[in-house]
Design an enzyme around this catalytic site. Structure first.
Site, PDB file in Angstrom:
ATOM      1  N   PHE A 151     -21.460 -40.435  33.761  1.00 20.58           N
ATOM      2  CA  PHE A 151     -20.208 -39.722  33.988  1.00 20.58           C
ATOM      3  C   PHE A 151     -20.552 -38.293  34.366  1.00 20.58           C
ATOM      4  O   PHE A 151     -21.237 -37.588  33.619  1.00 20.58           O
ATOM      5  CB  PHE A 151     -19.324 -39.730  32.737  1.00 20.58           C
TER       6      PHE A 151
ATOM      7  N   LYS B 225     -18.428 -27.388  29.028  1.00 19.39           N
ATOM      8  CA  LYS B 225     -17.934 -27.755  27.702  1.00 19.39           C
ATOM      9  C   LYS B 225     -18.205 -26.665  26.671  1.00 19.39           C
ATOM     10  O   LYS B 225     -17.497 -25.672  26.600  1.00 19.39           O
ATOM     11  CB  LYS B 225     -18.518 -29.111  27.276  1.00 19.39           C
TER      12      LYS B 225
ATOM     13  N   ASP C 207     -27.504 -33.279  34.200  1.00 17.91           N
ATOM     14  CA  ASP C 207     -26.129 -32.987  33.812  1.00 17.91           C
ATOM     15  C   ASP C 207     -26.129 -32.802  32.299  1.00 17.91           C
ATOM     16  O   ASP C 207     -26.148 -33.761  31.538  1.00 17.91           O
ATOM     17  CB  ASP C 207     -25.222 -34.145  34.236  1.00 17.91           C
TER      18      ASP C 207
END
Length: 405
Positions: free
Chosen positions: A140, A254, A225
């Site tokens: 993702f 985040k 990532d």
């Protein structure tokens, strides 16, 4: 604190696009690892806004930074730079492999920038035919069309028309499958060092070494990532620091802002040079408010006390989950690292992860899922031990209810 009880969950369906299905709970206040809803019900937060609230809710250092910057300067275009952005970029460069930083607002935007960079780098150095991006099943990387196409979950990318091309997916941790598809036409491999949304699946150390070696062999760039694994989540500032494999490009978001929207792409001086003036940009990237908060986040998180504390808290949470499992026999394992843990449901409870999440909410626990078979926990990196114990007690009550039917 006043609460506007005229605002209800039902209004979501009347005014919001229906791409989300939020619970009936509407939180109105948070402090540390505890949250209260409109009715005053208290929750222990084991979710952290999906690994975002790395210092819990309303941490004094973050609140102070936001208030101080809020009285100075809110926004500038990138026609000018600003002091908080320069300070934050310097901290990131000093703390990592990187020489250069690009700021954005979300993990998807940081990943979009990374994908554009690796394509441009390959085109400039080797020609237009070197355009293949290899990524992994269950990955993702965000919700823009490019990132969702690179992510290895077709359910997120199907149904929007023709997808970006020259993207190849292979199984995670499968060296032979990767060797079968990589070539001199490959411009980059993009991966999460530990897959989050895909089910809390860590990369094998030997697999990481093989990925790095194959990239070097074929003049391809390695993109990590670290949107979910970064900023202390696994007990190191960034996950790559756990081993010897260093990426060429790293994305972070985040937890970087502790709840304030900010993201960054990190890379080397040589690679960064290929995003020349005008090739990419972001209106809010490097926003002074966001960077001021992120500076405070790094000052707190990037310390031995907090990073070592993550590993201690991991053990408390892992031991508690295993103790619950000894009693109720619902998991096959608790996997992951640091404070990114997943309880994997056994055959008796396959596909029922959301039932445990809903039962937990009813008991006053905020948790997550990672697919239909994994209950995910991403609490604050500084969650008090007492809150871990109380959260586990609430989760045990939820497990007992699901098991009892």
């Amino acid at each position: 604190m006043s609460v506007n009880n005229t605002l209800t969950r039902a209004q979501f369906d009347e005014v919001m696009v229906p791409n989300y299905a939020p619970s009936a709970v509407i939180p109105v206040r948070g402090e540390g690892s505890r949250v209260w809803d409109q009715a005053g019900k208290e929750f222990i937060d084991f979710a952290g806004g999906i690994a975002v609230n790395c210092l819990g809710h309303c941490h004094p250092a973050l609140v102070g930074a936001l208030k101080e910057q809020g009285e100075k300067l809110w926004h500038l275009s990138n026609v000018m730079t600003n002091e908080p952005a320069l300070e934050l970029a310097t901290k990131l460069v000093n703390a990592t492999f990187a020489d250069r930083v690009y700021f954005a607002n979300s993990g998807a935007e940081a990943n979009e920038a990374a994908l554009k960079l690796v394509r441009r780098y390959a085109m400039d150095k080797f020609g237009a035919e070197k355009d293949q991006i290899i990524a992994f099943d269950k990955a993702f990387h965000g919700r823009t069309f490019f990132t969702v196409s690179v992510g290895g979950q077709a359910a997120y990318s199907d149904g929007f028309g023709p997808k970006p091309q020259s993207i190849t997916h292979v199984p995670f941790n499968d060296i032979a499958a990767l060797e079968a598809v990589i070539s001199d036409k490959t411009c980059a491999i993009m991966m999460e060092p530990l897959q989050g949304e895909g089910g809390i699946i860590d990369a094998d150390p030997e697999f990481l070494k093989a990925v790095r070696a194959l990239c070097d062999k074929h003049n391809a760039l390695l993109v990590f990532d670290e949107v979910q694994t970064g900023v202390g989540r696994l007990g190191e500032l960034y996950s790559y620091m756990r081993g010897d494999v260093v990426p060429d490009v790293l994305t972070t978001a985040k937890a970087l802002g502790g709840g304030f929207p900010i993201a960054a792409m990190l890379t080397t001086k040589e690679i960064a040079a290929h995003l020349k003036i005008g090739t990419h940009g972001s209106t809010y990237g490097g926003n002074p408010l966001a960077c001021a908060v992120a500076n405070a986040v790094l000052d707190v998180v990037n310390t031995p006390e907090v990073l070592q504390g993550v590993k201690m808290r991991e053990q408390l949470l892992r031991d508690g989950l295993n103790k619950i499992n000894d009693k109720y026999d619902v998991f096959t394992e608790v996997r992951g690292q640091g404070l990114l843990l997943g309880a994997v449901l056994n055959e008796k409870f396959q596909g029922r992860a959301k039932e445990f999440l809903v039962a937990g909410t009813a008991e006053g626990l905020m948790s997550l899922i990672a697919g239909a078979n994994v209950i995910r926990f991403t609490p604050s990196l500084v969650i008090p031990e007492a809150d871990i114990a109380e959260g586990l007690a609430r989760f045990e009550r939820a497990v007992a209810k699901v098991v009892a039917g």
